[in-house]
Design a protein around this motif. Structure first.
Motif, short mmCIF file in Angstrom:
data_model
loop_
_atom_site.label_atom_id
_atom_site.label_comp_id
_atom_site.label_asym_id
_atom_site.label_seq_id
_atom_site.Cartn_x
_atom_site.Cartn_y
_atom_site.Cartn_z
N LEU A 48 158.38 102.88 -49.34
CA LEU A 48 158.70 102.52 -47.96
C LEU A 48 158.92 103.75 -47.08
O LEU A 48 158.80 103.67 -45.86
N GLY A 49 159.25 104.85 -47.70
CA GLY A 49 159.45 106.08 -46.94
C GLY A 49 158.16 106.77 -46.57
O GLY A 49 158.16 107.86 -45.98
N ASN A 50 157.04 106.14 -46.90
CA ASN A 50 155.73 106.73 -46.61
C ASN A 50 154.89 105.76 -45.77
O ASN A 50 154.11 104.97 -46.31
N PRO A 51 155.01 105.81 -44.44
CA PRO A 51 154.26 104.90 -43.56
C PRO A 51 152.74 105.05 -43.68
O PRO A 51 152.00 104.20 -43.21
N LYS A 52 152.28 106.11 -44.33
CA LYS A 52 150.83 106.30 -44.48
C LYS A 52 150.22 105.18 -45.31
O LYS A 52 149.01 104.95 -45.24
N VAL A 53 151.06 104.50 -46.10
CA VAL A 53 150.55 103.36 -46.86
C VAL A 53 150.08 102.27 -45.91
O VAL A 53 149.02 101.67 -46.09
N MET A 54 150.87 102.00 -44.85
CA MET A 54 150.48 100.99 -43.88
C MET A 54 149.25 101.46 -43.10
O MET A 54 148.38 100.65 -42.77
N VAL A 55 149.19 102.76 -42.81
CA VAL A 55 148.03 103.30 -42.11
C VAL A 55 146.77 103.05 -42.94
O VAL A 55 145.71 102.70 -42.41
N PHE A 56 146.90 103.18 -44.26
CA PHE A 56 145.77 102.92 -45.14
C PHE A 56 145.32 101.47 -45.02
O PHE A 56 144.13 101.18 -44.86
N PHE A 57 146.27 100.55 -45.08
CA PHE A 57 145.93 99.13 -44.98
C PHE A 57 145.31 98.81 -43.62
O PHE A 57 144.37 98.02 -43.52
N LEU A 58 145.84 99.41 -42.57
CA LEU A 58 145.29 99.18 -41.23
C LEU A 58 143.86 99.69 -41.12
O LEU A 58 143.04 99.13 -40.38
N SER A 59 143.54 100.74 -41.85
CA SER A 59 142.19 101.31 -41.76
C SER A 59 141.18 100.58 -42.63
O SER A 59 140.00 100.50 -42.29
N ILE A 60 141.64 100.05 -43.78
CA ILE A 60 140.70 99.42 -44.70
C ILE A 60 140.50 97.93 -44.42
O ILE A 60 139.42 97.38 -44.64
N MET A 61 141.52 97.27 -43.92
CA MET A 61 141.40 95.82 -43.71
C MET A 61 140.27 95.42 -42.76
O MET A 61 139.56 94.44 -43.03
N PRO A 62 140.06 96.13 -41.63
CA PRO A 62 138.95 95.74 -40.75
C PRO A 62 137.59 95.83 -41.43
O PRO A 62 136.62 95.22 -40.97
N LEU A 63 137.51 96.61 -42.52
CA LEU A 63 136.25 96.76 -43.23
C LEU A 63 135.94 95.57 -44.13
O LEU A 63 134.79 95.34 -44.51
N VAL A 64 136.98 94.81 -44.50
CA VAL A 64 136.77 93.71 -45.43
C VAL A 64 137.02 92.34 -44.82
O VAL A 64 136.54 91.33 -45.35
N VAL A 65 137.76 92.27 -43.71
CA VAL A 65 138.02 90.98 -43.09
C VAL A 65 138.23 91.16 -41.59
O VAL A 65 138.91 92.09 -41.16
N LYS A 66 137.60 90.29 -40.81
CA LYS A 66 137.76 90.36 -39.36
C LYS A 66 139.14 89.85 -38.98
O LYS A 66 139.68 88.94 -39.62
N PRO A 67 139.74 90.43 -37.92
CA PRO A 67 141.08 90.02 -37.50
C PRO A 67 141.20 88.51 -37.30
O PRO A 67 142.20 87.91 -37.68
N GLU A 68 140.17 87.89 -36.72
CA GLU A 68 140.24 86.46 -36.46
C GLU A 68 140.10 85.62 -37.73
O GLU A 68 140.36 84.41 -37.72
N GLU A 69 139.68 86.26 -38.83
CA GLU A 69 139.51 85.53 -40.09
C GLU A 69 140.73 85.64 -41.00
O GLU A 69 140.77 85.04 -42.07
N ILE A 70 141.72 86.43 -40.58
CA ILE A 70 142.92 86.57 -41.39
C ILE A 70 143.70 85.25 -41.41
O ILE A 70 144.02 84.69 -40.37
N SER A 71 143.98 84.77 -42.60
CA SER A 71 144.71 83.51 -42.76
C SER A 71 145.68 83.65 -43.91
O SER A 71 145.73 84.68 -44.60
#
Length: 204
Positions: free
Chosen positions: A121-144
């Motif tokens: 949790l002390g490393n926000p870069k983990v969230m940055v990673f998820f923010l960068s990779i998620m658009p590559l695998v799922v569109k924002p409107e398809e998140i459920s």
């Protein structure tokens, strides 16, 4: 969510988790010094930490990293303090041969869990990673909810498998040493690795 997209996510995430960094260094160094004592709660802390960052990223809460910056500083300090404490314990603990009994400097399951959780949790870069990779695998409107559960289960399986794999390899390497002098050298060397990991995280 398509199978292809899921495989892309698994591949990229697995590479990111397996790439040597402060987290992997902490896992290996801790196992070489302590054996498998507290392995499951320690790994669980990494899993929960990554899942919390994933939920934050999936919910579009990246603004939290800026809005609550002081909180993340506190978490980072807590994670670094944990590594330094483990390094200190490894440095001063009496060498114990693997076949002679329990690993030195045993700690509670809660302490092991919180240590890796704060480190993550002390490393926000983990969230940055998820923010960068998620658009590559799922569109924002398809998140459920279903997609979120699929990815969450995948994250849990991938990171726990890789971290446990590192632990098993490190524990096997530890058992190759048959003298207290060798174990002492390992403990002190890995105390240095943990202290270095803490310093690296603190300067990020």
């Amino acid at each position: 969510m398509s199978l292809t997209a899921l495989l892309v996510f698994v591949s990229v995430y697995a590479i990111a988790v397996a790439t040597p960094g402060p987290g992997v260094a902490a896992v290996v160094a801790r196992t070489l010094g302590r054996g498998m004592n507290g392995a499951l709660p320690f790994v669980l802390g990494f899993v929960v930490g990554d899942l919390l960052w994933f939920v934050a990223a999936a919910a579009g809460l990246s603004v939290l990293a800026k809005t609550y910056a002081p909180l993340f500083v506190v978490l980072k300090v807590a994670g670094c303090a944990y590594l330094v404490w483990i390094a200190f314990q490894l440095w001063r603990s009496e060498p114990v041969l693997p076949e002679a009994g329990a690993a030195p400097s045993a700690e509670s399951a809660l302490a092991a869990f919180l240590g890796s959780l704060f480190l993550t949790l002390g490393n926000p870069k983990v969230m940055v990673f998820f923010l960068s990779i998620m658009p590559l695998v799922v569109k924002p409107e398809e998140i459920s909810l279903v997609v979120g559960v699929e990815l969450a289960v995948t994250i849990g399986l991938v990171i726990s498998s890789i971290m446990l794999g590192y632990m098993l390899l490190a524990n096997r390497a530890r058992r190759m040493f048959r003298s207290k002098k060798a174990i002492s050298v390992i403990q002190k060397a890995n105390a240095g690795v943990l202290a270095g990991a803490a310093a690296l995280i603190a300067t990020r």
